[in-house]
Design a protein around this motif. Sequence first.
Motif, PDB file in Angstrom:
ATOM      1  N   SER A 213      23.666  48.989  25.994  1.00 15.92           N
ATOM      2  CA  SER A 213      24.911  48.954  26.497  1.00 15.92           C
ATOM      3  C   SER A 213      25.524  47.336  26.378  1.00 15.92           C
ATOM      4  O   SER A 213      26.690  47.200  25.867  1.00 15.92           O
ATOM      5  N   ARG A 214      24.707  46.311  26.467  1.00 22.37           N
ATOM      6  CA  ARG A 214      24.786  45.083  25.991  1.00 22.37           C
ATOM      7  C   ARG A 214      25.332  44.812  24.662  1.00 22.37           C
ATOM      8  O   ARG A 214      26.356  44.298  24.317  1.00 22.37           O
ATOM      9  N   ARG A 215      24.748  45.412  23.752  1.00 21.43           N
ATOM     10  CA  ARG A 215      24.983  45.405  22.462  1.00 21.43           C
ATOM     11  C   ARG A 215      26.114  45.980  22.017  1.00 21.43           C
ATOM     12  O   ARG A 215      26.676  45.748  20.875  1.00 21.43           O
ATOM     13  N   PHE A 216      26.719  46.972  22.885  1.00 23.25           N
ATOM     14  CA  PHE A 216      27.885  47.566  22.350  1.00 23.25           C
ATOM     15  C   PHE A 216      29.273  47.285  23.498  1.00 23.25           C
ATOM     16  O   PHE A 216      29.890  48.100  23.712  1.00 23.25           O
ATOM     17  N   ALA A 217      29.296  45.958  23.892  1.00 21.63           N
ATOM     18  CA  ALA A 217      30.098  45.419  24.821  1.00 21.63           C
ATOM     19  C   ALA A 217      31.451  45.518  24.370  1.00 21.63           C
ATOM     20  O   ALA A 217      32.427  45.576  24.896  1.00 21.63           O
ATOM     21  N   ASN A 218      31.457  45.608  22.872  1.00 16.63           N
ATOM     22  CA  ASN A 218      32.912  45.655  22.259  1.00 16.63           C
ATOM     23  C   ASN A 218      33.344  46.770  22.139  1.00 16.63           C
ATOM     24  O   ASN A 218      32.923  47.809  21.150  1.00 16.63           O
ATOM     25  N   ARG A 219      34.108  47.324  23.336  1.00 19.86           N
ATOM     26  CA  ARG A 219      34.637  48.757  23.173  1.00 19.86           C
ATOM     27  C   ARG A 219      35.844  48.834  23.194  1.00 19.86           C
ATOM     28  O   ARG A 219      36.715  48.098  23.561  1.00 19.86           O
ATOM     29  N   HIS A 220      36.412  49.987  22.328  1.00 17.40           N
ATOM     30  CA  HIS A 220      37.967  50.043  22.185  1.00 17.40           C
ATOM     31  C   HIS A 220      38.280  51.746  22.562  1.00 17.40           C
ATOM     32  O   HIS A 220      37.391  52.292  22.143  1.00 17.40           O
ATOM     33  N   ASN A 221      39.489  51.732  22.846  1.00 19.72           N
ATOM     34  CA  ASN A 221      39.901  53.183  23.279  1.00 19.72           C
ATOM     35  C   ASN A 221      41.250  53.448  22.627  1.00 19.72           C
ATOM     36  O   ASN A 221      42.194  52.798  22.766  1.00 19.72           O
ATOM     37  N   LEU A 222      41.134  54.508  21.704  1.00 20.82           N
ATOM     38  CA  LEU A 222      42.194  54.892  20.913  1.00 20.82           C
ATOM     39  C   LEU A 222      43.098  56.069  21.707  1.00 20.82           C
ATOM     40  O   LEU A 222      42.600  57.196  21.632  1.00 20.82           O
TER      41      LEU A 222
END
Length: 361
Positions: A213-222
């Motif tokens: 989860s920490r490694r994918f802290a960069n999250r975007h919602n389209l």
Amino acid sequence: MEARLIWLGCEHWITFIKIISMPKMPKSLSKMTLSEKLSIANNIYVAYPRFKEILSAIEDCHNFSNLKDEPECLFLKGETGAGKTTIFKSYAQKYPRIETDSGTIVKLLSVTIPSPATVKSVVSKLLWELGDPAYEKGTISNQTIRLIGLMKDCGVSLVFLDEFQHFIDRDSAKVLRTVSDWLKNLILDTKVPMVLIGLPEAEAVFKFNPQLSRRFANRHNLSPFSWTEDCGKEFRTFLHAIESQLPLELESNLASEEMAFRFYYASDGIIAYVMKLVRYGTYLTLTEGLNKLDYPVLARAFEKYVRADKPYKKNPFLNDDCLVNLEKKISLNESLVNIGSTNQRIKTKKRNQKASDVLHK
């Protein structure tokens, strides 16, 4: 290139947005064959602001990883038809495979996760994409070791995994824990950034592994386009950009307030439905010798490509019911902009929600 001004405002205020038209088509329409025109319609591409923001975030993730001990990873979620896969294909076009005397260079490795999904099915597909002749053979551990070696040999610098929700479809905590551990270890062993793409429920995989989860802290919602947030400005700008690329003789005025609202009602702001309406409507227009997208053509496109998924809706290109509350909705959104007190803000937000509910009935 021509600069055009289109009205995209609400009832009592006007906003002008400058739209730079697309480059002129290589041939005049009169000299194009039907096949050439249809090809143009099928390849319409619009990089609207949110689309470009996500592409930029992926590029940052790709480049910034070279400066870090741990690669920068990204998670992109969105509903079906929002344009997630288009984003990854658009980015991938910049990194084609290159054949050299010493082998194949694959800067960008991308796969669509099969369904039902398992770690073995994913690692096998990644090996297959890299040309491993024995991609299905061996244990997961042996396959992963081969994958790490091939990624290094092929110069892989970014990995895309699309349809990540297929792991969630298995509905097994054990599967999700196995997947999250495998992904975390692959990222650590290869030091290659990864972009995961999927439906919103795919985010659940991060709950099973805080390190992942920490490694994918960069999250975007389209998310789909919204009419209530900006009076349809972004959506109408998008439609204008589409029309600038249509191989039709006359303007269809897709970005006009009334036409745009009919499109919004038909599509709920989801790009996939908009493009189905435009592409099939253009096909009918061209094959039947017409010169623009009119209501009868779009009504037929709605029945063929949208009706099955939205059986509860009246055809907005045959019926004016969807326009009844348009003026009220715009007025409510305008009042929200000028609210000063907290109580007024809360009340107007509730009224907007009611208007939004009416729109989607």
